[in-house]
Design an enzyme around this catalytic site. Structure first.
Site: not given
Ligand code: ADP
Length: 397
Positions: A7, A90, A240, A383, A179
């Site tokens: 990743n 990823r 965010r 993940e 996601h």
């Protein structure tokens, strides 16, 4: 098969070596501050973490450090590189081109590069990682697993924005969602744990971490999700803003004399829980500030919860019902109070969280009462395992 999962970010690279037969993590770690100086972390299963300062001018150097560590005669976990059967990467944005993970070829990389505009902070870094692995392991098959792919099943009425249609046809401006690997893993696991038929179940996954999104999974397919063209949309996140009136942007630009970049910087980096609390983007800090009576911290947490409730409520309507609601990622897995606060709003559909069962952090567990009409769960996301599974499936195809 032993699968290396990578990743890659712009200045970091996370890795795990997973044995796909047992699904055990053999070793994992992190390269940080790539291109600045370099920190290298390596942890063999069952052993302590080893952290060292090693210069990493570029990602190729980082990948070579990972491969050296994995094959190290003393602390390694494989004798030589030929034991690594495949690499799974990823990749954040696969646009509309990728509905599924894909074996990496020169041809498909052109389609990945074409998505760079859609994720300028992430995709170029993912591609650098892929190229570094291809150079150092030219004969090992590589697979790209996209954050957006799981959401490609959303119907058009869910993904289209109410702006002139030509901007969708010309620029592919639409909701993509992110996601996806986590939502896919957690929804599948939820169905498994509850003994539900995944192809029939209605599941809402709340991935609440530093970045956060909610997904409605109907019959194993993502039908709605809260992030949009970019990961800025939806929930209030660590830094965010999530959903705001687009008019705020113009108003703020005028009042603060900012250009678009300045406004975007505020919405991406100085907003969310950090911006509201004025303290921190981390809920551990927010929770302790609330205990100390800090009002602004309370506003941040309440607003976060309120937004989560909004989306869950909307997604129950979108699916015309819900069988299970699952919480995952840093906040979702570790914050019982937040789960309780959210789920109190769903008493009206018969969802009942068991206070004792809910007192858990980071463990897989059903936290609703036996007589709860809707099951509520904590499912730690994985993940990397999902990437390893997809990689093996494609390589053995
Ligand atoms: P990401 O992968 O998006 O960076 P994570 O899923 O790792 O984020 O989530 C990190 C966040 O999880 C932290 O910023 C913090 O807010 C939250 N978190 C972690 N542990 C706890 C805890 N014990 N209680 C409350 N929140 C926690």
């Amino acid at each position: 098969m032993k699968i290396l999962v990578i990743n890659c970010g712009s200045s970091s690279l996370k890795y795990q070596l997973i044995d796909s037969d047992t699904e055990a993590v053999l070793a994992k770690g992190l390269c940080e501050r790539i291109g600045i100086d370099g920190m290298f972390t390596y942890q063999k299963a069952g052993c302590d973490k080893k952290v060292s300062q090693i210069d990493q001018p570029d990602h190729k150097k980082s990948v070579s450090l990972v491969l050296e560590a994995l094959t190290d005669p003393e602390n390694g976990v494989v004798k030589d590189l030929s034991e690594i059967g495949a690499v799974g990467h990823r990749v954040v944005h696969g646009g509309e081109a990728f509905e599924e993970s894909a074996i990496i070829t020169d041809e498909m990389m052109k389609a990945v590069e074409a998505c760079n505009d859609l994720a300028p902070l992430h995709n170029p870094a993912n591609i650098i990682g892929i190229n570094a692995c291809k150079e150092l392991m030219p004969n090992v098959p590589q697979v790209a697993v996209f954050d957006t792919a799981f959401h490609q099943t959303m119907p058009k009425e869910a993904f289209i924005y109410g702006i002139p249609y030509e901007y969708y046809t010309k620029y592919k401006i639409r909701k993509y969602g992110f996601h996806g690997t986590s939502h896919a893993y957690v929804s599948q696991r939820t169905a498994e744990i509850l003994g539900l038929d995944y192809k029939k179940a209605k599941i809402i996954v709340c991935h609440l971490g530093n970045g956060a999104s909610i997904c409605a999974v109907d019959g194993g397919k993502s039908v709605e999700t809260s992030m949009g063209l970019t990961p800025l949309m939806g929930l209030i996140m660590g830094t965010r803003s999530g959903e705001i009136d687009p008019g705020v942007m113009e108003y703020l630009a005028k009042k603060e004399n900012l250009d678009l970049e300045g406004v975007m910087n505020i919405l991406n980096k100085r907003s969310g829980v950090l911006g509201l609390s004025g303290l921190s983007s981390d809920f551990r800090d927010i929770d302790s500030a609330i205990e100390d009576g800090n009002e602004q911290a309370k506003v941040a947490k309440d607003a976060f919860v309120h937004r989560v409730v909004n989306y869950i409520g909307a997604y129950i309507a979108v699916m015309n019902g819900v069988d299970a609601i699952a919480f995952t990622a840093g906040v979702g897995e570790n914050d019982p109070d937040m789960r309780k606060d959210v789920m109190e709003h769903f008493a009206y559909i018969g969802a009942k969280v068991d206070e004792e069962l809910n007192k858990c952090r980071g463990v897989e567990r059903v936290i609703s009462t036996d007589d709860s009409a809707v099951k509520v769960l904590v499912v730690p996301t994985n993940e990397e395992l999902m990437i390893a599974r997809d990689t093996e499936r494609l390589v053995l195809k």
